[in-house]
Design a protein around this motif. Structure first.
Motif, PDB file in Angstrom:
ATOM      1  N   PRO A 387     -16.815 -36.827   4.767  1.00  0.00           N
ATOM      2  CA  PRO A 387     -18.003 -36.011   4.455  1.00  0.00           C
ATOM      3  C   PRO A 387     -18.408 -35.094   5.604  1.00  0.00           C
ATOM      4  O   PRO A 387     -19.586 -34.825   5.788  1.00  0.00           O
ATOM      5  CB  PRO A 387     -19.064 -37.100   4.236  1.00  0.00           C
ATOM      6  CG  PRO A 387     -18.710 -38.151   5.268  1.00  0.00           C
ATOM      7  CD  PRO A 387     -17.205 -38.108   5.414  1.00  0.00           C
ATOM      8  N   LEU A 388     -17.460 -34.613   6.387  1.00  0.00           N
ATOM      9  CA  LEU A 388     -17.777 -33.778   7.552  1.00  0.00           C
ATOM     10  C   LEU A 388     -18.074 -32.339   7.122  1.00  0.00           C
ATOM     11  O   LEU A 388     -17.785 -31.932   5.998  1.00  0.00           O
ATOM     12  CB  LEU A 388     -16.629 -33.833   8.559  1.00  0.00           C
ATOM     13  CG  LEU A 388     -16.308 -35.243   9.079  1.00  0.00           C
ATOM     14  CD1 LEU A 388     -15.081 -35.220   9.953  1.00  0.00           C
ATOM     15  CD2 LEU A 388     -17.487 -35.821   9.854  1.00  0.00           C
ATOM     16  N   ALA A 389     -18.650 -31.562   8.048  1.00  0.00           N
ATOM     17  CA  ALA A 389     -19.133 -30.214   7.724  1.00  0.00           C
ATOM     18  C   ALA A 389     -18.035 -29.315   7.172  1.00  0.00           C
ATOM     19  O   ALA A 389     -18.266 -28.545   6.239  1.00  0.00           O
ATOM     20  CB  ALA A 389     -19.755 -29.588   8.972  1.00  0.00           C
ATOM     21  N   GLY A 390     -16.823 -29.400   7.747  1.00  0.00           N
ATOM     22  CA  GLY A 390     -15.730 -28.537   7.305  1.00  0.00           C
ATOM     23  C   GLY A 390     -15.412 -28.674   5.827  1.00  0.00           C
ATOM     24  O   GLY A 390     -15.018 -27.707   5.166  1.00  0.00           O
ATOM     25  N   PHE A 391     -15.590 -29.884   5.293  1.00  0.00           N
ATOM     26  CA  PHE A 391     -15.358 -30.113   3.859  1.00  0.00           C
ATOM     27  C   PHE A 391     -16.318 -29.280   3.021  1.00  0.00           C
ATOM     28  O   PHE A 391     -15.917 -28.657   2.029  1.00  0.00           O
ATOM     29  CB  PHE A 391     -15.525 -31.600   3.530  1.00  0.00           C
ATOM     30  CG  PHE A 391     -15.648 -31.883   2.056  1.00  0.00           C
ATOM     31  CD1 PHE A 391     -14.531 -31.837   1.237  1.00  0.00           C
ATOM     32  CD2 PHE A 391     -16.886 -32.169   1.493  1.00  0.00           C
ATOM     33  CE1 PHE A 391     -14.647 -32.074  -0.134  1.00  0.00           C
ATOM     34  CE2 PHE A 391     -17.004 -32.414   0.135  1.00  0.00           C
ATOM     35  CZ  PHE A 391     -15.883 -32.371  -0.683  1.00  0.00           C
ATOM     36  N   PHE A 392     -17.600 -29.241   3.425  1.00  0.00           N
ATOM     37  CA  PHE A 392     -18.598 -28.503   2.640  1.00  0.00           C
ATOM     38  C   PHE A 392     -18.347 -26.995   2.702  1.00  0.00           C
ATOM     39  O   PHE A 392     -18.571 -26.289   1.721  1.00  0.00           O
ATOM     40  CB  PHE A 392     -20.015 -28.844   3.123  1.00  0.00           C
ATOM     41  CG  PHE A 392     -20.395 -30.263   2.818  1.00  0.00           C
ATOM     42  CD1 PHE A 392     -20.799 -30.632   1.553  1.00  0.00           C
ATOM     43  CD2 PHE A 392     -20.316 -31.246   3.800  1.00  0.00           C
ATOM     44  CE1 PHE A 392     -21.126 -31.945   1.260  1.00  0.00           C
ATOM     45  CE2 PHE A 392     -20.642 -32.562   3.527  1.00  0.00           C
ATOM     46  CZ  PHE A 392     -21.048 -32.919   2.242  1.00  0.00           C
ATOM     47  N   GLY A 393     -17.866 -26.510   3.868  1.00  0.00           N
ATOM     48  CA  GLY A 393     -17.510 -25.098   3.970  1.00  0.00           C
ATOM     49  C   GLY A 393     -16.461 -24.725   2.939  1.00  0.00           C
ATOM     50  O   GLY A 393     -16.609 -23.746   2.192  1.00  0.00           O
ATOM     51  N   LEU A 463     -26.199 -34.886   6.001  1.00  0.00           N
ATOM     52  CA  LEU A 463     -27.579 -35.362   5.916  1.00  0.00           C
ATOM     53  C   LEU A 463     -28.600 -34.237   6.055  1.00  0.00           C
ATOM     54  O   LEU A 463     -29.577 -34.180   5.325  1.00  0.00           O
ATOM     55  CB  LEU A 463     -27.836 -36.420   7.006  1.00  0.00           C
ATOM     56  CG  LEU A 463     -26.944 -37.674   6.961  1.00  0.00           C
ATOM     57  CD1 LEU A 463     -27.198 -38.545   8.178  1.00  0.00           C
ATOM     58  CD2 LEU A 463     -27.201 -38.471   5.679  1.00  0.00           C
ATOM     59  N   PHE A 464     -28.355 -33.319   7.044  1.00  0.00           N
ATOM     60  CA  PHE A 464     -29.375 -32.296   7.304  1.00  0.00           C
ATOM     61  C   PHE A 464     -28.917 -30.880   6.967  1.00  0.00           C
ATOM     62  O   PHE A 464     -29.600 -29.902   7.262  1.00  0.00           O
ATOM     63  CB  PHE A 464     -29.834 -32.352   8.776  1.00  0.00           C
ATOM     64  CG  PHE A 464     -28.762 -32.037   9.773  1.00  0.00           C
ATOM     65  CD1 PHE A 464     -28.388 -30.735  10.028  1.00  0.00           C
ATOM     66  CD2 PHE A 464     -28.114 -33.044  10.488  1.00  0.00           C
ATOM     67  CE1 PHE A 464     -27.406 -30.435  10.952  1.00  0.00           C
ATOM     68  CE2 PHE A 464     -27.131 -32.761  11.416  1.00  0.00           C
ATOM     69  CZ  PHE A 464     -26.775 -31.441  11.649  1.00  0.00           C
ATOM     70  N   GLY A 465     -27.754 -30.733   6.327  1.00  0.00           N
ATOM     71  CA  GLY A 465     -27.206 -29.401   6.050  1.00  0.00           C
ATOM     72  C   GLY A 465     -27.919 -28.646   4.941  1.00  0.00           C
ATOM     73  O   GLY A 465     -27.741 -27.425   4.804  1.00  0.00           O
ATOM     74  N   GLY A 466     -28.737 -29.350   4.141  1.00  0.00           N
ATOM     75  CA  GLY A 466     -29.418 -28.717   3.004  1.00  0.00           C
ATOM     76  C   GLY A 466     -30.215 -27.477   3.366  1.00  0.00           C
ATOM     77  O   GLY A 466     -29.989 -26.394   2.797  1.00  0.00           O
ATOM     78  N   PRO A 467     -31.164 -27.576   4.327  1.00  0.00           N
ATOM     79  CA  PRO A 467     -31.953 -26.392   4.699  1.00  0.00           C
ATOM     80  C   PRO A 467     -31.101 -25.240   5.229  1.00  0.00           C
ATOM     81  O   PRO A 467     -31.396 -24.074   4.959  1.00  0.00           O
ATOM     82  CB  PRO A 467     -32.888 -26.927   5.804  1.00  0.00           C
ATOM     83  CG  PRO A 467     -32.940 -28.398   5.585  1.00  0.00           C
ATOM     84  CD  PRO A 467     -31.610 -28.788   5.031  1.00  0.00           C
ATOM     85  N   LEU A 468     -30.046 -25.566   5.986  1.00  0.00           N
ATOM     86  CA  LEU A 468     -29.157 -24.507   6.504  1.00  0.00           C
ATOM     87  C   LEU A 468     -28.438 -23.809   5.356  1.00  0.00           C
ATOM     88  O   LEU A 468     -28.308 -22.588   5.334  1.00  0.00           O
ATOM     89  CB  LEU A 468     -28.135 -25.110   7.477  1.00  0.00           C
ATOM     90  CG  LEU A 468     -28.679 -25.636   8.808  1.00  0.00           C
ATOM     91  CD1 LEU A 468     -27.592 -26.353   9.585  1.00  0.00           C
ATOM     92  CD2 LEU A 468     -29.236 -24.502   9.647  1.00  0.00           C
ATOM     93  N   GLY A 469     -27.953 -24.612   4.392  1.00  0.00           N
ATOM     94  CA  GLY A 469     -27.294 -24.043   3.218  1.00  0.00           C
ATOM     95  C   GLY A 469     -28.232 -23.170   2.406  1.00  0.00           C
ATOM     96  O   GLY A 469     -27.847 -22.082   1.946  1.00  0.00           O
ATOM     97  N   THR A 470     -29.489 -23.613   2.259  1.00  0.00           N
ATOM     98  CA  THR A 470     -30.492 -22.831   1.516  1.00  0.00           C
ATOM     99  C   THR A 470     -30.771 -21.510   2.223  1.00  0.00           C
ATOM    100  O   THR A 470     -30.878 -20.459   1.583  1.00  0.00           O
ATOM    101  CB  THR A 470     -31.807 -23.643   1.393  1.00  0.00           C
ATOM    102  OG1 THR A 470     -31.507 -24.929   0.837  1.00  0.00           O
ATOM    103  CG2 THR A 470     -32.812 -22.929   0.512  1.00  0.00           C
ATOM    104  N   ALA A 471     -30.884 -21.555   3.560  1.00  0.00           N
ATOM    105  CA  ALA A 471     -31.121 -20.330   4.346  1.00  0.00           C
ATOM    106  C   ALA A 471     -29.949 -19.361   4.206  1.00  0.00           C
ATOM    107  O   ALA A 471     -30.142 -18.145   4.069  1.00  0.00           O
ATOM    108  CB  ALA A 471     -31.336 -20.692   5.815  1.00  0.00           C
ATOM    109  N   ALA A 472     -28.717 -19.907   4.219  1.00  0.00           N
ATOM    110  CA  ALA A 472     -27.520 -19.067   4.067  1.00  0.00           C
ATOM    111  C   ALA A 472     -27.484 -18.416   2.681  1.00  0.00           C
ATOM    112  O   ALA A 472     -27.156 -17.231   2.546  1.00  0.00           O
ATOM    113  CB  ALA A 472     -26.262 -19.906   4.291  1.00  0.00           C
TER     114      ALA A 472
END
Length: 481
Positions: A387-393, A463-472
């Motif tokens: 579940p690391l960041a690169g997967f979500f990218g 865990l905390f990527g939601g707000p960053l994704g919303t901003a993007a």
């Protein structure tokens, strides 16, 4: 242009003005204080970049300036903040390395500030002339910093290769711009889109678009304009390579997205084919060419080629979902790359100085366990393992491709990711299962901070990527308003 419109324009470009005036002041300080001022100038340069970033965030301005040559919107603001984070981090990482790589010259931070200024102006470029001027401002500074270690043959060779191939790409870009202007009669992105929407997509415009995309593909080191990347990454001093892999890539990708969405959306079918081809070629070459690499900086060069291919998958979708995928991907790519280069810069032996071979990481888990854990997390993230960041990218760009019915592109991307896992996992295997060959020197505090924070980011993004994704996503949507 009246005095009122000029003042309004200056208000919009305040972050860039801070860097431009600050760079000139730093140059004066360096010239009058002499070589001993390198540390002071570096500290002031970092402060300048931070002030510019704080202004961007706290005093958001929107609109166009200088007769439409410059545009300030949510998309530009988000990408500029990313570019500034990349520049600040690269400059801080260079502090402890300055003496070893002969970067303890006051010109080095000044050139990085000027390159960052070029990147920021490029992100906000809204016509062909402002795009070209900002790109050249950035490029000229980077040609010098790539070859700044004049005592190193590799550094000089890297700078020369980058300069020659960069001049070629600038020529192609300018030729494409002249064709587009000649066949549309406009240089503004909005005006070009208006002409194309009215049925003005002649063969000359298509040729111009191909040359324009070729010039920008060079800047993001996408195939087939990637040939400079491995040699320059390997030859340039590592702090310079870290900078090259961060801010300029973010800026070039940002303007590539803006120009195809703002100026060439009416001929989406034409440029989509080019983007799909570049994307597939970059993903495949990045995955397969990295397999045989022994030098970790060359491996990261091919890795970055592959990552630009993945980012372009989102752009090929041509909608706001795809663009938000590209923005999220570039944010995650920036953090992973800076963290990895912090680890590479920490590869320093007491007797042999800096080492760059993957085999030199052997037994790192026993000699430097914290560094090994962070490097492992970064490698897994670069490979796109959940579940690391690169997967979500990768998830967001592939979802955008599937929604746009680009099934073949998404499948090729997934398969290329599987191949890419091999060379990332090879690094992990060397660190954890091979016998240690020696120990690295004590890791500098700034490097420990950078790879610690980047490791925290890639692990905690779930865990905390939601707000960053919303901003993007919000930033990407401003392109389509």
């Amino acid at each position: 242009m009246t005095a009122e419109t000029l003042l309004a324009s200056l208000h919009l470009v305040t972050p860039e003005l801070i860097l431009a005036v600050g760079a000139l002041a730093l140059l004066m300080i360096g010239v009058f204080a002499g070589e001993k001022s390198a540390t002071t100038v570096t500290g002031l340069a970092v402060a300048l970049l931070i002030i510019s970033g704080v202004w961007l965030v706290l005093v958001p301005a929107e609109g166009s300036a200088f007769g439409g040559a410059y545009v300030a919107d949510g998309y530009a603001r988000f990408m500029k903040v990313l570019a500034l984070i990349g520049s600040i981090t690269a400059m801080i990482m260079a502090v402890g390395h300055a003496r070893f790589d002969h970067l303890d010259k006051f010109e080095f931070p000044v050139l990085l500030v000027l390159a960052t200024l070029g990147v920021m102006l490029m992100i906000s470029a809204n016509n062909l002339i402002s795009l070209y001027l900002s790109l050249e401002l950035q490029s000229l500074a980077l040609y010098v910093v790539a070859a700044i270690n004049r005592d190193s043959l590799r550094s000089t060779e890297a700078g020369l290769k980058y300069f020659v191939l960069g001049a070629l790409s600038s020529g192609m870009l300018l030729y494409g711009m002249s064709l587009i202007y000649g066949f549309t009669g406009n240089i503004g992105f909005v005006e070009i889109a208006g002409v194309l929407a009215g049925g003005g997509a002649s063969l000359g415009v298509i040729f111009g678009l191909v040359f324009l995309l070729a010039g920008l593909a060079f800047k993001i080191s996408a195939v087939p304009f990637h040939m400079w990347t491995p040699d320059v990454y390997e030859g340039a001093p590592t702090p310079v390579t870290a900078f090259l892999a961060a801010a300029p890539k973010v800026g070039a990708m940002a303007i590539l997205v803006r120009i195809v969405i703002d100026a060439f959306q009416p001929i989406f079918d034409q440029w989509q084919q080019i983007i799909v081809f570049i994307s597939i070629a970059s993903m495949l070459l990045g995955s397969f060419a990295a397999i045989g690499q022994r030098n970790i900086k060359r491996l990261m060069a091919y890795s970055s080629i592959g990552h630009m291919g993945y980012a372009l998958v989102g752009l090929a979708a041509g909608n706001d979902t795809g663009v938000s995928g590209v923005v999220i991907y570039m944010m995650i790519y920036l953090v992973m790359t800076l963290g990895t280069f912090a680890c590479i810069m920490a590869m320093r032996r007491k007797e042999g100085g800096n080492v760059e071979n993957i085999e030199d990481l052997a037994g790192l888990s026993t000699t430097k366990p914290f560094m090994a854990v962070v490097m492992t997390a970064l490698m897994f993230s670069l490979a796109g393992i959940p579940p690391l960041a690169g997967f979500f990218g990768k998830y967001f760009v592939f979802i955008a491709a599937i929604e746009a019915k680009l099934y073949a592109l998404a499948i090729i991307g997934v398969l290329a990711s599987v191949v890419g896992c091999y060379y990332y996992l090879r690094v992990v295997k060397v660190m954890w299962f091979d016998e240690a060959k020696g120990e690295f020197t004590r890791i500098a505090g700034e490097l420990r901070l950078v790879f610690g924070l980047s490791g925290l980011f890639v692990v905690g993004y779930v865990l905390f990527g939601g707000p960053l994704g919303t901003a993007a996503e919000a930033a990407a949507k401003t392109l389509f308003n």
